[in-house]
Design a protein around this motif. Structure first.
Motif, PDB file in Angstrom:
ATOM      1  N   LYS A 122       0.809  -1.214   0.000  1.00  0.00           N
ATOM      2  CA  LYS A 122       0.000   0.000   0.000  1.00  0.00           C
ATOM      3  C   LYS A 122       0.845   1.268   0.000  1.00  0.00           C
ATOM      4  CE  LYS A 122      -4.006  -2.049   2.225  1.00  0.00           C
ATOM      5  NZ  LYS A 122      -4.918  -2.004   3.368  1.00  0.00           N
ATOM      6  N   GLN A 639      -7.486  -7.634  -3.430  1.00  0.00           N
ATOM      7  CA  GLN A 639      -7.289  -6.313  -2.812  1.00  0.00           C
ATOM      8  C   GLN A 639      -8.194  -5.335  -3.554  1.00  0.00           C
ATOM      9  OE1 GLN A 639      -3.120  -5.292  -2.883  1.00  0.00           O
ATOM     10  NE2 GLN A 639      -2.502  -7.195  -1.871  1.00  0.00           N
ATOM     11  N   ASP A 641     -10.079  -2.755  -2.772  1.00  0.00           N
ATOM     12  CA  ASP A 641      -9.990  -1.304  -2.615  1.00  0.00           C
ATOM     13  C   ASP A 641      -8.887  -0.727  -3.501  1.00  0.00           C
ATOM     14  OD1 ASP A 641     -12.044  -1.284  -0.844  1.00  0.00           O
ATOM     15  OD2 ASP A 641     -10.780  -1.369   0.942  1.00  0.00           O
ATOM     16  N   ASN A 642      -7.750  -1.425  -3.528  1.00  0.00           N
ATOM     17  CA  ASN A 642      -6.660  -0.980  -4.404  1.00  0.00           C
ATOM     18  C   ASN A 642      -7.075  -1.042  -5.863  1.00  0.00           C
ATOM     19  OD1 ASN A 642      -5.135  -0.670  -2.143  1.00  0.00           O
ATOM     20  ND2 ASN A 642      -3.669  -2.279  -2.596  1.00  0.00           N
ATOM     21  N   SER A 645      -9.317   1.854  -6.700  1.00  0.00           N
ATOM     22  CA  SER A 645      -8.559   3.109  -6.771  1.00  0.00           C
ATOM     23  C   SER A 645      -7.758   3.198  -8.054  1.00  0.00           C
ATOM     24  CB  SER A 645      -7.622   3.214  -5.564  1.00  0.00           C
ATOM     25  OG  SER A 645      -8.352   3.214  -4.363  1.00  0.00           O
ATOM     26  N   TYR A 673     -15.781  -2.655  -9.043  1.00  0.00           N
ATOM     27  CA  TYR A 673     -16.539  -1.878  -8.057  1.00  0.00           C
ATOM     28  C   TYR A 673     -17.747  -2.668  -7.565  1.00  0.00           C
ATOM     29  CZ  TYR A 673     -18.829   2.219  -6.103  1.00  0.00           C
ATOM     30  OH  TYR A 673     -19.426   3.118  -5.254  1.00  0.00           O
ATOM     31  N   VAL A 676     -16.723  -5.037  -4.978  1.00  0.00           N
ATOM     32  CA  VAL A 676     -16.476  -4.374  -3.697  1.00  0.00           C
ATOM     33  C   VAL A 676     -17.783  -4.131  -2.959  1.00  0.00           C
ATOM     34  CG1 VAL A 676     -15.589  -2.277  -2.619  1.00  0.00           C
ATOM     35  CG2 VAL A 676     -14.342  -3.313  -4.499  1.00  0.00           C
ATOM     36  N   PRO A 686     -20.000   4.705  -1.566  1.00  0.00           N
ATOM     37  CA  PRO A 686     -18.699   5.328  -1.840  1.00  0.00           C
ATOM     38  C   PRO A 686     -18.806   6.365  -2.962  1.00  0.00           C
ATOM     39  CG  PRO A 686     -18.766   3.086  -2.681  1.00  0.00           C
ATOM     40  CD  PRO A 686     -20.088   3.345  -2.050  1.00  0.00           C
TER      41      PRO A 686
END
Length: 1411
Positions: A122, A639, A641-642, A645, A673, A676, A686
């Motif tokens: 991260k 992962q 969230d990564n 992003s 997305y 997630v 979000p």
């Protein structure tokens, strides 16, 4: 390369250590298994000697060995399968990841601060908040290095798993430990059996593996005694017997398991085995399976759109060799798996030992010391004397066979001191890698001796032997052997203490090239590269090391290529002048190869580290590629969230990708997305990155939408979101509102007055909380921009808000409702089902809220589903209203729900000194309205309201007032800057017709029938100022609307007539009306409401009036007084024919004054009528006398002309046009006009009252020039002054009649006047000859000439005027220009003549007529 934990010397020494085999009886193995360890594993942590060791070389010189390490391994007769080797290396790299929670390791390279250690990946991901801290531009460079433990683990495992080969002896066993338990019935017999087993394995032809150093292998007999269960006396007696049989140097009694199981288990004993066995955990799990290993691919999760990188991934390990990957020149060459357990039967025990069971549970610290002592005794008393003895024997054999001098050591010195034999290049040598030497060959004996010397750190002797062997091998063209000798000679030269000779890097390059190109052995080539690169790195030769590492990357092994590319990247970053972009580029290549090798975490780490360099440098395509790969890898590793992003960054940057690629990115983002959101469906919504929202362009409108016009009914324009903001207009409305509020409050504006703002935007004053009314909609216009080249489809688009109910008349407040879009009782929200934004389009959405309670509303943002459209690239022209069947526009239902906040920054504060010196912003509260109590709501409609009028034309219209609210309104007023434009009539308005249809042909005046022949006298009347609707002391701009009972009830409507008068100036006029009204009930927040209307009137010219008043003593009134006036009125028809008006009739002239009145009309000429056609002018004269009445009232005197009316034809319908023109007479003898004459004043004052304007017009005066008497004359006049000495003028008749039939020549007398403008005497010359400039001029002047002299010379005195008589002769009729004489002048004392500048400035035209 990255920094290693070990130094290069330690690394090489630990890579090549003496190998010792271990052969255990079953009982002995059982004893060690009590500690969940095999015998080889038991002694592994203690295999490094803690003290120096001494031995003697063949010359009997003492040699010191420091930090010696040995390796004890179980004997495995079958090498592992090739797939197991691949899996072993792959897993070693896979489990070695950057440790979480460590402090970030930062390398400062040039202008970059690169985070290398990646705290769980991260820390270097570019979208984290500490990005700016991580990547700072620095001017100084402090050198730090980063470690790559996965590379070190790979390298260690790779070197340990190197297969034993016949061309070298470094991986051959030097000795063998025979281990027997003291608890066995016949330990000595068991030793005999194990010895025979070892002999059979070494010398029998059925076993080709493992390989042994010399035929006479050292056998070391170890008696293992279990202290907890065995008899110590028996063990001692057996050991005594062993010493007698094998000698004290060849056997050892090792006592273990001293710890009793029932003792305190809480005693903390260190576990030195874990760090070693952690590596073996990977090795032991599948090493006995015969089938080749294949890593399961992540294909089932990689269903994202491919970017072309990962399409080549067929398996996690892309190269599963069908043949042995480490195949050497000998067919039996295979893997020497040094850390494997003895047989498959013990596989379960091995797995059990790795399942987290503590190791060494039965051992005490004393046992640890015993094992350490055992290894030391074995090395001191057994191994090293054996090696020393073997080196001597080999040395003696070589001397006797080759007839050399006393020792090889001294002989090699002579060889190297002499001339060197030139070496053949690789290209000249034949491919003889298959050449084999017999085991007794002298060349192999030299190599064997060299390897033994190398293992015991005698590098000088080793180098000598390697160099000798290298020559022999090259002479025999045995390339594999020669390459091995070159490789080790280079390493030996580097390791020699004191560095007597430089590192021969060309030896290594030759060896690598031979291994790779001739021998086709990539494993040995890789070992060379690993050793040489580490040596070059230690000498700060990073460029050479990087080139070496890159050279070995190939398609046969993705894992090896990835690791070497990563190390090459670290070489670039560690150079004296760091090559940061090369570092990033090679990290990208390494990440790609890691990805192909199935190492997803390492691939992600490499891309993240490279991103630090490419970030923010304008390389958008590179950033997109890296972010896309980071997103893919992060998604694969869950992962999420990564991943979100990374894909978000691709979308929010101004992408230069083609539309198809952008669509691919968008679909990937939506898919990730969605994954997630499925993990936390109840979590907060979000933020979505698309579309862009221009928050500052957000507009908020309070109230209902404007109603459209219905036939003749035209609604008040008011305010709408379709109107553009105009600061000047906004200020005018504010002034009008302040004006009416001031009148209501008796000339004082309340301190809490807040101008009404219906539409708030970036230009309006948003410092106060706006006021909205309950049950009236609040419309928010949000500006969306789609930065992509593919359309975006937003569904279920609505506002996100927060509401706190408040009763402004009570003390207690309600609870705040968060995100109340679901609570329709308080606030109703309108959602847009589908909102399509085409590619790169900016589009506004208007979203409404309906407040049902009073309180404080806070609009937070928008919430919507973001999706794509099928065939998105071709949808640029689609109509968003096509088929609202939700789902037909959505592609595969791939849409995600999210939000975007509306964050508006207020205006920059710049008032105080502190605000000017710092950056501070004021509040912007346009999204935080206060919902107030119920208020009346007025709607105004105009009926038959004209759009075009003649100047001064009177027209009647109707205005309708409707109360559309649920509470009554009162105090209705209208304010305008142009009160002269309209009126609602006087108190006698009841006499007007009740409906528009009844007044279609109704005149604005009462018709008076007069006798045309009678004297035109005035009709008199009087009125007070109250009759005009203006009270004393009030402002004429604020007009009270005469409502019945002064109240308009809910739902009621009333129609009132409105008289309009066209402005006196032609053109387009915008006239603003502001309607003011209040509620019967007084409210704390909102005191009044207003409604705006802008009328646009286009006026065209009609009549122009000029009037003058003069005193007259000739006229007397009835009483004989002489205080009378004559009023002259000049009326001109300046109307143009476009309006269709043919003529005007002057019907009446009226006067209005407190002091004067018109008495009668003075008929100047009886034949003139009062009709005026186009461009005609009438002159009227009236007698005016003083009023007898008091000065309080105004006296109206009307003089009526006839009883005829004028008509205009419009659409075949006759309509009476009536009008008024006003002239203000203030000064006797001064001309007054019906509209201002000066354009400048029109622009400045606009449509102001003419009386005021006439008072402000300055008097016209003659322009006078004054010159002082004694002005010093310049010594020498300028040419410009000289050309203005004489002024000329021609005097002649405008037209001249002549009979050319009687006399062919026409003579006309012409006088030329010459005026001397100066005080000096001037010489003048007049030239009458025509100045010919062209043939056309000759033709023109041919019919006109001057008679008499053609030249005159005169002298004019100061200020003299001279008259010169001339004659012009004409032969034809026509128009002639007489301005042809040329006049020249000069001062008397000057020489040069100057032509007067007045010549030809004005033509002197004469008309010659024939009679």
């Amino acid at each position: 390369m990255a920094q290693c934990v070990q130094s290069v010397q330690e690394f090489i020494q630990d890579s090549f250590v003496p190998l010792v085999a271990a052969l255990c009886s079953e009982e002995a193995e059982r004893l060690t298994r009590k500690n969940s360890l095999s015998f080889a594993e038991l002694v592994k942590p203690f295999c490094r000697l803690t003290s120096e060791v001494h031995m003697r070389d063949p010359n009997n010189q003492l040699h010191i060995i420091k930090n010696l390490k040995i390796a004890v391994n179980n004997i495995i007769t079958h090498p592992p399968q090739p797939g197991a080797i691949r899996k072993l290396l792959n897993d070693v790299v896979s489990v070695s990841q950057p440790a979480e929670g460590l402090v970030a390791n930062v390398i400062t390279a040039g202008d970059y601060d690169l985070n290398i250690s990646d705290r769980s990946v991260k820390a270097s991901v570019p979208w984290y908040s500490n990005w700016k801290e991580t990547l700072m531009e620095l001017n100084t460079s402090t050198f730090y290095s980063a470690t790559t433990p996965w590379f070190e683990s790979y390298r260690e495992c790779f070197l340990q798993s190197m297969p034993a080969s016949d061309h070298e002896f470094l991986n051959h066993y030097v000795a063998c430990m025979l281990v027997v338990s003291s608890s066995e019935p016949e330990p000595v017999e068991q030793f005999l059996k194990l010895s025979q087993e070892q002999h059979r394995i070494q010398h029998s032809s059925e076993y080709l593996y493992p390989k042994w150093f010399i035929p006479n292998t050292l056998k070391y007999y170890v008696l293992l005694h279990d202290v907890s269960t065995g008899e110590e006396q028996r063990a001692d007696s057996i050991y005594e017997e062993m010493k007698q049989r094998y000698g004290t140097q060849g056997c050892y009694l090792l006592k273990i398991n001293s710890r009793v199981s029932n003792r305190g288990m809480d005693e903390q004993i260190p576990d030195p085995w874990s760090q070693y066995l952690q590596k073996n955990t990977i090795q032991n799990q599948d090493c006995y399976e015969d089938c080749p290993y294949t890593v399961v691919s992540n294909k089932n999760t990689d269903h994202l759109i491919s970017d072309g990188l990962d399409s080549e991934i067929k398996d996690g390990l892309s190269n599963n060799f069908k043949t042995h990957p480490l195949q050497l020149d000998h067919p039996s060459g295979s893997l020497d798996s040094t850390d494997y357990v003895k047989a498959t039967a013990s596989l379960q025990d091995s797995k059990k030992s790795n399942s987290g069971t503590p190791h060494g549970a039965c051992l005490t610290l004393t046992d640890h010391d015993r094992i350490r002592q055992f290894i030391q005794e074995f090395t001191f008393r057994g191994l090293l004397p054996h090696i020393e003895k073997t080196i001597r024997q080999l040395n003696d054999q070589l001397i006797s066979r080759k007839g050399l001098s006393r020792s090889l050591f001294s002989a090699t010195k002579k060889w190297f001191s002499g001339s060197k034999v030139p070496e053949k290049s690789i290209n000249e040598l034949k491919n003889t890698s298959g050449l084999l030497y017999p085991p007794e060959a002298p060349e192999l004996q030299i190599r064997k001796m060299a390897d033994l010397c190398f293992l015991v750190q005698h590098y000088e002797l080793a180098y000598s032997c390697y160099h000798t062997a290298k020559k022999d091998f090259l002479n025999d063209q045995a390339m594999l052997y020669a390459a091995g000798a070159l490789e080790m000679a280079a390493v030996s030269a580097f390791l020699q203490p004191g560095a007597p000779r430089p590192y021969p890097a060309h030896y290594m390059e030759t060896a690598i090239q031979t291994y790779r190109d001739i021998c086709k052995n990539m494993v040995l080539a890789e070992r060379c590269v690993l050793l040489s690169a580490e040596i070059l790195k230690s000498q700060s030769k990073y460029s050479e090391a990087a080139a070496l590492l890159i050279r070995l990357t190939s398609e046969d092994s993705d894992l090896r290529s990835a690791l070497l590319l990563e190390q090459a990247a670290h070489c670039f970053i560690n150079m004296k002048s760091p090559m940061v972009r090369k570092f990033a580029f090679h990290m990208i290549l390494a990440g790609h190869r890691f990805s192909k090798a199935g190492q997803k975490k390492h691939a992600l780490r490499c891309y993240c580290q490279a991103m630090q360099v490419y970030k923010g440098k304008g390389w958008s395509l590179a950033e997109d590629h890296i972010n896309f790969t980071i997103g893919r890898q992060s998604f694969t590793l869950r992962q999420l969230d990564n991943a979100v992003s990374a894909f978000r960054h691709i979308l929010i940057n101004d992408s230069k990708q083609p539309p198809a690629q952008q669509g691919s990115f968008l679909r990937e983002y939506l898919y990730v997305y969605k994954n997630v959101t499925q993990l936390s469906p109840d979590g907060p919504l979000p933020q979505l990155p698309l579309p862009y929202i221009n928050s500052s362009a957000t507009r908020v409108f309070f109230g209902h939408d404007r109603r459209p016009a219905e036939g003749e009914k035209q609604a008040a324009t008011h305010v709408s979101l379709d109107q553009e903001y105009d600061s000047e207009s906004s200020q005018q409305w504010k002034e009008l509102e302040e004006q009416v509020v001031s009148v209501i409050n008796k000339g004082i504006i309340p301190s809490n007055f807040q101008p009404t703002q219906f539409c708030l935007n970036r230009y309006s004053d948003n410092s106060r909380f706006p006021l909205a009314v309950i049950e009236e909609p609040v419309t928010v216009e949000v500006s969306f921009r789609n930065p992509l080249k593919v359309p975006l489809l937003l569904t279920d688009l609505s506002l996100l808000w927060k509401f706190q109910p408040k009763d402004f008349n009570a003390k207690h407040d309600g609870e705040t409702k968060e995100l109340g879009a679901c609570d329709d009782d308080m606030i109703g929200a309108e959602a847009i089902a589908e909102f399509l934004i085409n590619s790169e389009e900016t589009k506004v959405a208007r979203l409404k809220l309906f407040p049902h309670q009073t309180g404080e509303l806070h609009i937070l943002g928008v919430v919507y589903n973001l999706g794509t459209v099928q065939g998105a690239v071709t949808l640029d022209g689609i109509d968003p209203s096509i088929g609202l069947q939700t789902g037909k526009l959505i592609s595969n239902g791939l849409s995600v729900r999210g939000r975007q906040d509306l964050e508006i920054q207020g205006p920059r504060l710049n008032n105080t000194k502190e605000e000017k010196t710092s950056i501070k912003y004021g509040p912007d509260r346009r999204l935080d309205p206060i919902i107030t109590e119920e208020m009346p709501l007025l709607e105004v409609f105009f009926i038959n309201f004209p759009t075009g009028l003649l100047c001064g034309e009177i027209r009647k219209a109707y205005v309708e007032f409707v109360n559309v609210s649920k509470c009554p309104l009162t105090a209705l007023k209208v304010v305008s800057k142009h009160p002269e434009f309209f009126t609602f009539g006087g108190n006698t308005a009841v006499l007007t017709p009740l409906s528009p249809s009844a007044s279609e042909n109704c005149s604005a005046y009462k018709t008076v029938v007069t006798d045309p022949t009678s004297v035109r006298t005035a009709l008199l009347s009087s009125a007070s100022s109250v009759d005009f609707g203006v009270g004393t002391g009030g402002q004429p701009e604020v007009i009270h609307v005469p409502l019945p009972d002064a109240v308009l009830l809910p739902g009621a409507s009333v129609q009132l007539p409105m008289w309009l008068r066209g402005p006196d100036e032609e053109g387009v006029h915008e006239i603003n009306f502001l309607f003011y009204y209040e509620s019967i009930k007084r409210h704390s927040k909102m005191c009044h409401r207003v409604l705006r209307h802008t009328a646009v009137i286009c006026t065209s010219r009609s009549l122009h009036i000029r009037a003058t008043v003069c005193r007259s003593n000739a006229l007397e009134d009835e009483e004989g007084r002489g205080d009378n006036m004559l009023v002259f009125v000049d009326v001109e028809n300046i109307n143009t024919s476009e309006t269709g008006v043919k003529e005007f009739h002057i019907v009446q002239v009226s006067s209005n004054s407190k002091h004067w009145k018109l008495q009668k009309s003075v008929k100047i000429s009886e034949d003139k009528d009062t009709k005026l056609a186009s461009r005609e002018r009438a002159k009227l004269c009236f007698k005016a006398v003083r009023c007898k009445n008091s000065e309080e009232n105004y006296t109206f005197a009307d003089i009526v002309f006839g009883n005829e009316q004028a008509y205009v034809v419009e659409d075949n319908k006759q309509l009476i046009l009536e009008g008024q023109h006003h002239v203000a007479l203030n000064t006797v003898g001064k001309e007054a006009f019906s509209f201002p004459q000066k354009q400048g004043f029109k622009k400045i004052l606009g449509n102001s009252d003419w009386e005021d304007l006439e008072q402000e017009l300055p008097e016209m005066v003659l322009l006078k020039f004054f010159r002082p008497e004694n002005i010093p004359v310049p010594a020498r006049p300028t040419p410009e002054q000289l050309s203005n000495l004489i002024k000329t003028s021609l005097h002649y008749p405008e037209s001249f009649n002549h009979s050319f039939h009687q006399k062919s020549l026409c003579l006309v007398p012409v006088t030329l006047l010459l005026s001397n403008c100066s005080q000096a005497v001037v010489d003048v010359m007049i030239d009458l000859r025509h100045k010919t400039t062209s043939p056309e001029a000759l033709e023109i002047h041919g019919s006109f000439t001057w008679l008499g002299q053609t030249q005159y010379k005169l002298q004019l005195k100061s200020q003299e005027v001279y008259s010169l008589q001339l004659k012009a002769c004409f032969v034809h009729t026509g128009v002639y220009n007489l301005g042809t004489p040329r006049v020249f002048a000069k001062l008397v004392d000057q020489v040069t003549l100057f032509e007067t500048s007045q010549q030809n400035s004005m033509p002197a035209l004469i008309i010659i007529n024939n009679i």
